[in-house]
Design a protein around this motif. Structure first.
Motif, short mmCIF file in Angstrom:
data_model
loop_
_atom_site.label_atom_id
_atom_site.label_comp_id
_atom_site.label_asym_id
_atom_site.label_seq_id
_atom_site.Cartn_x
_atom_site.Cartn_y
_atom_site.Cartn_z
N ALA A 101 0.85 -1.19 0.00
CA ALA A 101 0.00 0.00 0.00
C ALA A 101 0.88 1.23 0.00
O ALA A 101 1.97 1.23 0.59
CB ALA A 101 -0.91 0.00 1.22
N LYS A 102 0.42 2.28 -0.69
CA LYS A 102 1.18 3.53 -0.74
C LYS A 102 0.20 4.69 -0.69
O LYS A 102 -0.78 4.72 -1.42
CB LYS A 102 2.02 3.59 -2.01
N GLY A 108 -0.32 12.66 -7.05
CA GLY A 108 1.06 12.22 -6.92
C GLY A 108 1.26 11.34 -5.71
O GLY A 108 0.75 11.63 -4.63
N ARG A 109 2.02 10.27 -5.89
CA ARG A 109 2.29 9.39 -4.76
C ARG A 109 3.38 9.98 -3.87
O ARG A 109 4.25 10.70 -4.34
CB ARG A 109 2.74 8.02 -5.26
N MET A 110 3.33 9.63 -2.61
CA MET A 110 4.35 10.10 -1.68
C MET A 110 5.43 9.04 -1.61
O MET A 110 5.15 7.88 -1.34
CB MET A 110 3.73 10.32 -0.30
N LEU A 133 3.57 13.79 6.12
CA LEU A 133 3.18 12.97 4.98
C LEU A 133 1.91 12.21 5.29
O LEU A 133 0.99 12.12 4.47
CB LEU A 133 4.31 11.99 4.63
N LEU A 134 1.83 11.64 6.48
CA LEU A 134 0.63 10.89 6.86
C LEU A 134 -0.59 11.79 6.93
O LEU A 134 -1.68 11.44 6.50
CB LEU A 134 0.86 10.19 8.20
N VAL A 157 -3.24 3.86 -2.42
CA VAL A 157 -3.24 2.92 -3.53
C VAL A 157 -2.78 1.58 -2.98
O VAL A 157 -1.69 1.48 -2.42
CB VAL A 157 -2.30 3.39 -4.66
N VAL A 158 -3.61 0.57 -3.12
CA VAL A 158 -3.29 -0.74 -2.55
C VAL A 158 -3.25 -1.80 -3.64
O VAL A 158 -3.86 -1.67 -4.70
CB VAL A 158 -4.33 -1.16 -1.48
N SER A 159 -2.49 -2.85 -3.37
CA SER A 159 -2.45 -4.02 -4.24
C SER A 159 -2.93 -5.22 -3.44
O SER A 159 -2.45 -5.46 -2.33
CB SER A 159 -1.03 -4.28 -4.74
#
Length: 208
Positions: A87-88, A95-97, A108-109, A116-118
């Motif tokens: 997860a991100k 934009g991803r962190m 950031l949190l 975004v999870v897999s």
């Protein structure tokens, strides 16, 4: 005799040669009667689902097991077949962190608005069309006649939006990748790992 019949999954399937000077092990091959369904035929399939979760990374981590259970219920799969593959967090404004820049971990949190999870699904190849149909259709109803959104909402879990699904063969124990699928380990080789690694030869002191 032949050491380790085709499709062997354990080292103990390799028979010891007489007088090897080493302690021999029993030959207890559970797959001795297994026959190959043909070159390039997949044993199992892994579906990797990429999805967006409307939550902070902390909220997702707290609810992860329940979200995975909701996926399992929706797809009518055993919970052991549904696992997290990472997860991100994403940043407000897109934009991803990646942890770089001058923002600290706490900031950031706090800035993350979605994750975004897999999710990996370990399934039978024959079940893939049904699962792809459920995952690709907005509002599709699965186990219990409920849509994924309804299951999540009923459990007071964050909303999940499926972005894409990728399919790959998983050869598992006693088989190795070949072409676009899998083939049973050849006689004289074995594989105990449940992944896509290659079969390995029986020890040199085993019967061949």
């Amino acid at each position: 005799g032949t050491s380790a019949p085709a499709g062997s999954t354990r080292l103990t399937d390799c028979a010891c040669s007489a007088g090897s000077g080493l302690a021999c092990f029993a030959t207890t091959n559970s797959n001795a009667n297994t026959t190959s369904s043909g070159q390039g035929s997949a044993v199992r399939t892994v579906l990797t689902v990429t999805a967006n979760v409307a939550a902070t990374i902390a909220e997702y981590e707290a609810a992860q097991s329940d979200i995975l259970a909701a996926f399992a219920a929706f797809l009518a799969l055993d919970t052991t077949r549904v696992t997290s593959a990472g997860a991100k967090a994403t940043r407000r404004g897109g934009g991803r962190m990646d942890g770089r820049g001058d923002m600290g971990a706490r900031e950031l949190l706090q800035a993350s608005s979605s994750v975004v999870v897999s999710v990996k699904l370990d399934v039978e190849q024959t079940d893939v069309p049904r699962l792809l149909g459920l995952l690709s259709g907005e509002g599709s109803t699965g186990g219990g006649g409920m849509a994924l959104a309804d299951i999540l909402s009923g459990l007071d879990l964050p909303a999940v939006t499926i972005a894409n699904v990728q399919e790959a063969s998983l050869c598992g124990e006693g088989a190795e990748p070949q072409g676009n699928g899998c083939a049973l380990c050849a006689a004289g080789t074995y594989k105990a790992r449940g992944d896509n690694s290659s079969c390995v030869d029986c020890p040199r002191w085993a019967v061949t």
